[in-house]
Design a protein around this motif. Structure first.
Motif: not given
Length: 954
Positions: A460-463, A455-456, A111-114, A712-715
């Motif tokens: 999720p992208y750190g931004e 990231t949160s 995804n964009i975050a990764t 939400i699923k990731n964090y």
């Protein structure tokens, strides 16, 4: 049977059986060491609380190894072909997750975050994060499986992560132990050959100590396996070093006394018994002190410190073996033990210790002052800075370490081992209020020094996601307000034009109303005139029926009457018509008069035939009366229509006037609304540019968005009651700055939630930085506590051994001086020679327990011999004891020093630094012990003589 008992054959048989059982019962040492390689901490420290939350997170994180797969391009950047190859490897793992025990995979292209965070900016390195179930296989097997599975054409691949690095550390120590064992055995063998000048004594010594080690180590490892006995990476190596070190010292003491007694003419049995009585007593005293010291470590809270209690088991077994198995060899071999030596001399004095003790007894104060001047700078130069980075214990060539270094180079130093802040609440967190608090905390953490990114769930992208902030939302509103104001401006202009038109309309309708009023009045008069004319025609018709008498006169009279009436009425009617000028009215009157004259002339022309034409006249008058009636009816209708027109024009005028008066108000209202919107727009613009607009707000609909649900699923945990924030530091996560920052950030989170919905939430920092911070705090507190317990235990033992209250204080003081000086010097050597900024965090503790426990041996040797020499002054006895024991202590120090020196080739910084500390400490003890103990005896029992000091009797 008597001979068998005398030769201790049954002892030999018993130990052979015990040895066989011990070897057979040995568990898998490598696996056991790996299982207990992690540091155990109290359950209430942050890192353990975080681990507990992670274990309750769900199947994707509970009880898993967190592993990083590194794809690196050695030269150039990752190409399209490399990308395809990497994605094929990722697909392979995803398609075979069950085979590898994988619970979760985050790949660089997921995804964009990764894509933003798992690909380096220079496009040389990609990272794939994997969680593998711990029950799938031990970490070493998981590492082997994944190492084979992730091999990718065109790029280098590494398996790394905290668990993998810990396994590499454990493996490094095991390799170091193998080197140490061989070097220790060879060194001790050589030293014993030099000391006893015989190859047999070294073999017997190594055999007895070897039996002690194998037996005790089997006991310890089985206790670990079945009773969860304290154990660590260092337990085995320190058992080897301590047992072989002090075991050899004790054997030298025992064999030396046995040899001395043989030289005095005693037979082997008598010499054996006397050696066991004299040297054995010293060995028991010394060993008991060490046993008490290491046993005290069982009271420690810290697992690493507790793990050294295994040495106590080893010492206990060692004492039993030395005092039960050695008699067999002494009884059976006798003088042959020392072959090829044939001359058995007694004990001789050591010149070094004798000389130092003699000088001290002559000038105790001066020697103590000089000693203080020498040791004080060394004791004070110790900085206390410790290195808690266990990865420094691993060689850079080890794949796990190499992978970590690649990540540090192409990302940041903290990327390989990120920290994770866990927040556990009693309610769900997937709502606007809690998400806003989490985002606020995320931004606070991002703004902290030494933090690379965070990231949160909200970032999720750190931004920051701009759409979820009031500023962005206000900008959108302001754009709408600007468009509305522009429309209202146009409406205001149009309203002004409408107002002007309404005023003109009101003026026109007023004039129209006036004209219709006049028209209605004229129509009324016309109606009245036509009614009168109709009535006159009816009268005329009646008169014509009466006869023709006075026709001429009546004709004239009628003419005059009609003319007069007609002209009057016509004049009024024409005069009342609106919109006619005076000339037009005059012309109309003249035309009407001419028409009347013409009609009358024609009538007069027919007058001679009065009677004939009377009927015609009557008929014409009748028709005229009928027409006049119709005219009257039309005038009546005209008057009614004009009345309605007048009424409508009145309403129109009223409406036009209302419109004319209302449109300025409408215009003013539009202008006021526009002005209000302008003020609102100014406020909103100011608000958008202020810090207040930098606030998170997420609409309920956005929470249900598929993209945000992925976050939400990731964090967030599956029950949505726990959240995690991943924190990557710029600096080394095991370094001082990052470990301190980890604790500070956790405290920051707690303060951030104070007074909010999350004020009662559990906040805990996990990851390597937090764990090291907890280790540092627990270790420091427990070091002081454990050291105190150990010193008290050894002190009590010394009171019984020396039968004195002061001598234990002197002995412990001497050992502490040697410890602090050796630690300071070791730190300097590490910096100057090994090019390291700090010593490892385990060095002070292990150096302390080993130096104190082993150093007390030499003190007991000395003070036991001092007590055995009776009949002379204390100063003479201590001088004699120093001379005799000096040889034993120096020999023992050489053996122990060489044994610890065997740790240096291991390549493990902790073992090297502990070895340096103990070796330097032993050297210091060799020189200061005859000073401090001789001075203490002199000053305590004899005091200071004011007279000139006489020579101490040699």
């Amino acid at each position: 049977m008597q001979k068998l008992l005398k030769n201790h054959i049954f002892s030999l048989i018993a130990w052979i059986l015990i040895l066989i059982i011990s070897v057979v019962a040995l568990p898998d040492i490598t696996g056991l060491t790996r299982e207990h390689s992690n540091v155990s901490l109290p359950q209430d420290v942050q890192s353990e609380v975080a681990q507990s939350i992670q274990n309750d997170w769900g199947p994707k994180q509970k009880n898993t190894y967190q592993i990083a797969v590194v794809f690196n391009k050695k030269k150039g950047t990752i190409s399209a072909d490399d990308k395809n190859a990497i994605n094929q490897t990722v697909a392979k793992l995803k398609n075979n997750q069950d085979d590898y025990g994988i619970k979760q995979i985050l790949a660089p292209d997921d995804n964009i975050a990764t894509k933003n965070k798992l690909k380096s900016k220079n496009n040389k390195t990609w990272i794939m994060q994997i969680n593998v179930a711990k029950n799938h296989a031990p970490i070493n097997e998981v590492e082997k499986e994944l190492t084979s599975a992730v091999k990718t054409n065109g790029v280098r691949t590494y398996i790394t992560g905290a668990d993998v690095l810990q396994n590499a550390f454990s493996n490094s120590i095991q390799e170091g132990i193998k080197k140490t064992e061989a070097i220790t055995i060879v060194f001790i063998f050589i030293v014993l050959i030099i000391v006893f000048r015989s190859p047999i004594v070294p073999l017997i010594s190594l055999l007895t100590v070897g039996v002690s080690f194998i037996t005790s180590f089997s006991i310890v490892t089985n206790l670990v396996k079945y009773q969860n006995f304290p154990f660590s990476n260092f337990t085995q190596v320190f058992m080897i070093i301590v047992l072989f070190g002090i075991g050899t010292d004790y054997n030298i003491l025992l064999y030396d006394k046995f040899k001395e007694d043989l030289g005095l003419g005693l037979n082997r049995y008598e010499a054996m018994k006397n050696a066991l009585k004299v040297a054995g007593k010293t060995i028991l005293y010394s060993g008991s002190s060490i046993l008490i010291g290491f046993s005290a470590l069982s009271l420690a809270n810290f697992s690493i410190y507790q793990s050294a209690v295994g040495v106590a088991v080893g010492v206990a077994v060692l004492l039993i073996v030395l005092l039960t198995l050695n008699p067999f060899f002494m009884a059976v071999l006798g003088k042959k033990m020392f072959w090829p030596v044939k001359q058995f001399t007694g004990e001789h004095e050591d010149k070094l210790w004798h000389g130092i003790s003699k000088g001290t007894l002559a000038h105790p104060i001066i020697y103590l002052l000089v000693l203080a001047v020498v040791v004080t700078p060394f004791a004070l130069m110790y900085s206390g800075n410790l290195n808690y980075d266990d990865t420094d214990e691993i060689e850079n060539s080890v794949p796990a370490k190499a992978g970590m270094l690649v990540v540090e180079k192409d990302f940041s130093k903290g990327m390989a081992e990120p920290s994770v802040l866990y927040i556990k609440s009693k309610h769900r967190l997937d709502n606007e209020a809690d998400l806003r608090l989490l985002d606020q905390l995320t931004r606070q953490l991002q703004a902290s020094k030494d933090v690379s990114f965070v990231t949160s769930v909200t970032q999720p992208y750190g931004e920051s996601i701009d759409q979820l902030y009031v500023k962005n939302q206000l900008d959108t509103v302001n754009q709408g307000v600007d468009q509305a104001r522009a429309g209202l401006g146009k409406l205001s202009q149009a309203s002004k034009k409408v107002s002007a038109g309404a005023s003109q309309l009101a003026n026109g309708t007023s004039q129209l109303q006036t004209g219709t009023g006049q028209l209605q009045s004229g129509a009324g008069q016309l109606q009245t005139g036509t009614a009168q004319m109709s009535s006159g025609l009816n009268q005329l018709n009646s008169q014509l029926q009466s006869g023709t008498q006075g026709l001429a006169g009546a004709q004239q009279q009628t003419k005059a009457t009609l003319e007069q009436s007609y002209k009057a009425n016509l004049s009024k009617s024409i005069g009342s018509l609106p919109g006619l000028t005076a000339q037009q009215k005059m012309a109309a009157m003249q035309a009407a008069g001419a028409a009347l004259e013409k009609s009358w002339a024609q009538a007069s022309a027919s007058m001679p035939d009065v009677s004939g034409q009377m009927g015609q006249l009557q008929s014409g008058v009748g028709r005229l009366a009928t027409a006049s009636g119709q005219l009257n009816t039309g005038a009546t209708s005209l008057n009614g229509g004009i009345g309605q027109l007048h009424s409508s024009v009145g309403q129109l005028d009223s409406g036009a006037n209302q419109l004319a008066s209302s449109t300025p108000k409408i215009t003013n209202g539009v202008d006021e609304v526009n002005s209000g919107l302008g003020q609102g727009a100014t406020y909103l613009t100011g608000l958008a540019s202020s810090s207040a607009a930098d606030t998170f707000y997420i609409p309920r609909e956005f929470i249900k968005n598929d993209t945000f649900q992925t976050s939400i699923k990731n964090y967030l945990s599956p029950d949505k009651k726990s959240a995690m924030l991943m924190i990557v530091f710029k600096s080394n996560p095991s370094g001082t700055e990052a470990t301190k920052k980890a604790q500070d950030l956790s405290l920051m989170a707690e303060k951030s939630f104070a007074g909010t919905r999350l004020k009662n939430a559990v906040v805990a920092m996990g990851g390597e930085s937090s764990k090291i911070a907890d280790i540092k705090e627990v270790a420091n507190k427990d070091f002081i506590r454990t050291a105190a317990i150990m010193l008290i235990g050894i002190g009590i033992a010394l009171i019984f051994v020396t039968r004195s209250l002061l001598q234990p204080i002197y002995i412990l003081g001497t050992l502490l001086i040697a410890y602090f000086c050796s630690l300071s010097i070791s730190e300097w050597v590490v910096k100057a020679v090994l090019n390291k900024d700090m010593i490892t965090w385990n060095t002070p503790f292990f150096g302390f327990i080993l130096l104190i426990a082993l150093g007390v041996d030499y003190s007991i040797f000395l003070m036991t011999r001092y007590r055995a020499l009776e009949g002379n002054r204390p100063s003479d006895r201590i001088l004699k004891a120093c001379g005799i024991i000096g040889t034993v202590v120096i020999s023992a120090a050489i053996i122990l020093g060489g044994t610890f020196a065997a740790l240096i080739p291991s390549g493990i910084p902790t073992l090297i630094e502990v070895a340096l500390t103990v070796i330097i400490g032993l050297i210091i003890l060799v020189f200061i012990m005859p000073i401090t103990l001789s001075a203490a005896v002199k000053l305590t029992y004899e005091g200071i003589s004011m007279k000139k000091n006489r020579r101490v009797k040699d």
